[in-house]
Design an enzyme around this catalytic site. Structure first.
Site, PDB file in Angstrom:
ATOM      1  N   GLU A 121       0.806  -1.232   0.000  1.00  0.00           N
ATOM      2  CA  GLU A 121       0.000   0.000   0.000  1.00  0.00           C
ATOM      3  C   GLU A 121       0.840   1.283   0.000  1.00  0.00           C
ATOM      4  O   GLU A 121       0.552   2.220   0.732  1.00  0.00           O
ATOM      5  CB  GLU A 121      -0.955   0.015   1.200  1.00  0.00           C
ATOM      6  CG  GLU A 121      -1.885  -1.186   1.226  1.00  0.00           C
ATOM      7  CD  GLU A 121      -2.908  -1.139   2.363  1.00  0.00           C
ATOM      8  OE1 GLU A 121      -2.875  -0.191   3.161  1.00  0.00           O
ATOM      9  OE2 GLU A 121      -3.741  -2.059   2.436  1.00  0.00           O
ATOM     10  N   GLU A 132      -5.701 -10.914  -1.001  1.00  0.00           N
ATOM     11  CA  GLU A 132      -6.558 -10.708   0.182  1.00  0.00           C
ATOM     12  C   GLU A 132      -8.030 -10.719  -0.223  1.00  0.00           C
ATOM     13  O   GLU A 132      -8.817  -9.873   0.208  1.00  0.00           O
ATOM     14  CB  GLU A 132      -6.220  -9.374   0.861  1.00  0.00           C
ATOM     15  CG  GLU A 132      -4.764  -9.248   1.274  1.00  0.00           C
ATOM     16  CD  GLU A 132      -4.420  -7.909   1.913  1.00  0.00           C
ATOM     17  OE1 GLU A 132      -5.329  -7.204   2.374  1.00  0.00           O
ATOM     18  OE2 GLU A 132      -3.221  -7.566   1.935  1.00  0.00           O
TER      19      GLU A 132
HETATM   20  C1  XIL Z   1      -6.016  -6.202   8.427  1.00  0.00           C
HETATM   21  C2  XIL Z   1      -6.447  -7.396   9.253  1.00  0.00           C
HETATM   22  O1  XIL Z   1      -7.431  -8.120   8.579  1.00  0.00           O
HETATM   23  C3  XIL Z   1      -6.958  -6.920  10.568  1.00  0.00           C
HETATM   24  O2  XIL Z   1      -7.315  -8.017  11.386  1.00  0.00           O
HETATM   25  C4  XIL Z   1      -5.897  -6.068  11.224  1.00  0.00           C
HETATM   26  O3  XIL Z   1      -6.330  -5.579  12.398  1.00  0.00           O
HETATM   27  C5  XIL Z   1      -5.505  -4.915  10.330  1.00  0.00           C
HETATM   28  O4  XIL Z   1      -5.082  -5.411   9.102  1.00  0.00           O
HETATM   29  N1  XIL Z   1      -4.732  -4.542   3.783  1.00  0.00           N
HETATM   30  C6  XIL Z   1      -3.759  -5.402   4.216  1.00  0.00           C
HETATM   31  C7  XIL Z   1      -4.035  -6.286   5.361  1.00  0.00           C
HETATM   32  O5  XIL Z   1      -2.713  -5.508   3.583  1.00  0.00           O
HETATM   33  O6  XIL Z   1      -2.874  -6.591   6.102  1.00  0.00           O
HETATM   34  C8  XIL Z   1      -5.087  -5.729   6.265  1.00  0.00           C
HETATM   35  O7  XIL Z   1      -5.398  -6.687   7.263  1.00  0.00           O
HETATM   36  C9  XIL Z   1      -6.309  -5.351   5.467  1.00  0.00           C
HETATM   37  C10 XIL Z   1      -5.985  -4.306   4.444  1.00  0.00           C
END
Ligand code: XIL
Length: 361
Positions: free
Chosen positions: A166, A276
Site C-alpha cells: 500500500e 486478500e
Molecule cells: C487487516 C487485518 O485483517 C486486521 O485483522 C488487522 O487488524 C488490520 O489489518 N490490507 C492489508 C491487510 O494488507 O494486512 C489488512 O489486514 C487489510 C488491508
C-alpha cells in the site's frame, strides 16, 4: 477424477494433509456436497492459462480452532498471516523481535504441509512499536534496522512475500506515493531499496508489491503502472503485483478497465497474485436473503476473474476462511458474507467459483 469428484474427495495432497491433522475431529460440513457446482460455467476456467494455488489468511488463534484448521487443511495449500507477521506485532522494541504468534502459524503450516506467505514487510499501517516513541533515527540507521529485521525473517521459507504494501496514494495530490512514515523515514527511493534488501535475504522467493483499489481505473491504477514500470526498468527484483482484491458484491458487476490493466502488468513480465480476496456485501445486503447475497457475490467474483483470462494468476488468497472470522465482521457480527465458507464452515458459491479455477492445484 473429474472436478466435482475431486472437490468431494480431495486431491492426494489434501487427503495426506487430513491424515496429518491427527486428533482433530472430522468436520463434516467441509465435505458437504457442492450441489451448486454444476451451475458454474467452465468457461472462465478454460480461459485461464495457468492454475493458481489457493491460500487463506489466518490468525494465530485460528490454528487452535479445530474446525477452522480442518477447513484450511482440506482446502488450501497456502496460509497468509493476517496479523501476526506485521511489524506492529513483531517488533516491540528496537532490539527485540517477537515472532511467537507467527511461529504458531508457521509450525501449523509445517505440520500440515502448507506453504506460507510473507505478509508484510513495509506497510504504513504497521510501523514498529518502538518507532512511536519520539526517537530520532537517521536514514542510514533506519535502513540498517530494517536490514536486521528482514534478516531475522531469513529463517522462514515463504512461497511469496509482500515486501511493500500500500505505498501508493489513493488520489492525485502531491505525487504517486502515499505520504507515510516510511516515505518520510526512508526517502523517495525506498521501494527499490527495500526490494533489494528483501532479495538479499531471500534470493529466490517471489517478491511482491501489494496494494488495493487498482481494479477500478483512475489515478491509482495509472500510478501503479508507473511505479511497476519504473521498478522493472531499473532492474529492481520485483516478481509480481499483489492485488488485494477487497471487492464489493454487485448485482451487475463490471470491471471495465481491469483486463487492460492486467494485460499491461503482464507485459512487464511480472506475475499476478490475488492476495486478500473478500467480497463485501455492503451494497447488496439490504432487504436480501443470504442466497441472494451469495449469488451476487459469486457473480461479482466470476466477473472479476474473467478479466484475468490469458494472464497467469499464481496464487489466490482469501482474507480469512469463514464469514465469522472476517475483518469485515468485527467481534463476530455476521453483517456481511465476504468469505468462501459460511459461519458454520459450509462452502458457499464463492468457494465453488474459486475452486473451479484451481481444481488441479
Ligand atoms: C487487516 C487485518 O485483517 C486486521 O485483522 C488487522 O487488524 C488490520 O489489518 N490490507 C492489508 C491487510 O494488507 O494486512 C489488512 O489486514 C487489510 C488491508
Amino acid at each position: 477424477m473429474d472436478g466435482l469428484g475431486r472437490q468431494l474427495h480431495g486431491t492426494d495432497n489434501q487427503v495426506r494433509r487430513r491424515d496429518m491433522l491427527v486428533g482433530l475431529p472430522i468436520f463434516a460440513s467441509s465435505l458437504l456436497a457442492f450441489d451448486h457446482a454444476q451451475s458454474v460455467g467452465a468457461t472462465t476456467r478454460e480461459r485461464f492459462a495457468g492454475k493458481p494455488k489457493l491460500g487463506t489468511a489466518v490468525r494465530k488463534e485460528d490454528v487452535a480452532d479445530q474446525a477452522i484448521a480442518r477447513i484450511i487443511a482440506d482446502n488450501f495449500s497456502i496460509v497468509s498471516p493476517e496479523r501476526d507477521l506485521k511489524m506492529s506485532v513483531t517488533w516491540p522494541n528496537r532490539s527485540k523481535y517477537d515472532f511467537s504468534g507467527f511461529d504458531t502459524i508457521y509450525r501449523f503450516a509445517q505440520r500440515t504441509g502448507l506453504r506460507v506467505r510473507g505478509h508484510t514487510l513495509i506497510w504504513h499501517n504497521s510501523v514498529p512499536g518502538w518507532s512511536r516513541a519520539a526517537v530520532s533515527v537517521s536514514r542510514p540507521q533506519m535502513y540498517r534496522l530494517i536490514e536486521g529485521y528482514a534478516g531475522a525473517l531469513g529463517r522462514y521459507a515463504f512461497c511469496s512475500w509482500d515486501v511493500v504494501n500500500e505505498a501508493l496514494a489513493d488520489a492525485s495530490g502531491k505525487g504517486d506515493l502515499r505520504d507515510s512514515f516510511w516515505l518520510r523515514s526512508l526517502g523517495e527511493n525506498y521501494i527499490a531499496e527495500i526490494f533489494a534488501i528483501a532479495r538479499s535475504i531471500h534470493p529466490s522467493t517471489p517478491l511482491i508489491y501489494n496494494d488495493y483499489g487498482l481494479e477500478f481505473g483512475g489515478f491509482k491504477q495509472q500510478a501503479a503502472l508507473r511505479l511497476l514500470r519504473r521498478l522493472v526498468d531499473k532492474g529492481v527484483p520485483i516478481s509480481g503485483l499483489g492485488l488485494q482484491s477487497h471487492l464489493f458484491a454487485r448485482d451487475n458487476p463490471a470491471f471495465p478497465s481491469l483486463w487492460r490493466f492486467v494485460e499491461n502488468v503482464t507485459a512487464l513480465g511480472i506475475g499476478i497474485y490475488i492476495t486478500e480476496l473478500d467480497i463485501s456485501s455492503k451494497y447488496v445486503a439490504d432487504h436480501r436473503n443470504d442466497e441472494d447475497i451469495d449469488l451476487a457475490t459469486e457473480r461479482t467474483l466470476n466477473a472479476y476473474l474473467s478479466c484475468f483470462a490469458g494472464a497467469r494468476i499464481r496464487e489466490i488468497t482469501t482474507w480469512g476462511v469463514t464469514d465469522r472470522h472476517s475483518w469485515l465482521n468485527p467481534q463476530g457480527h455476521l453483517r456481511q458474507r465476504p468469505l468462501p465458507f459460511d459461519a458454520n464452515g459450509r462452502p458457499k458459491r464463492m468457494w465453488t467459483a474459486i475452486e473451479n479455477l484451481a481444481v488441479d492445484r
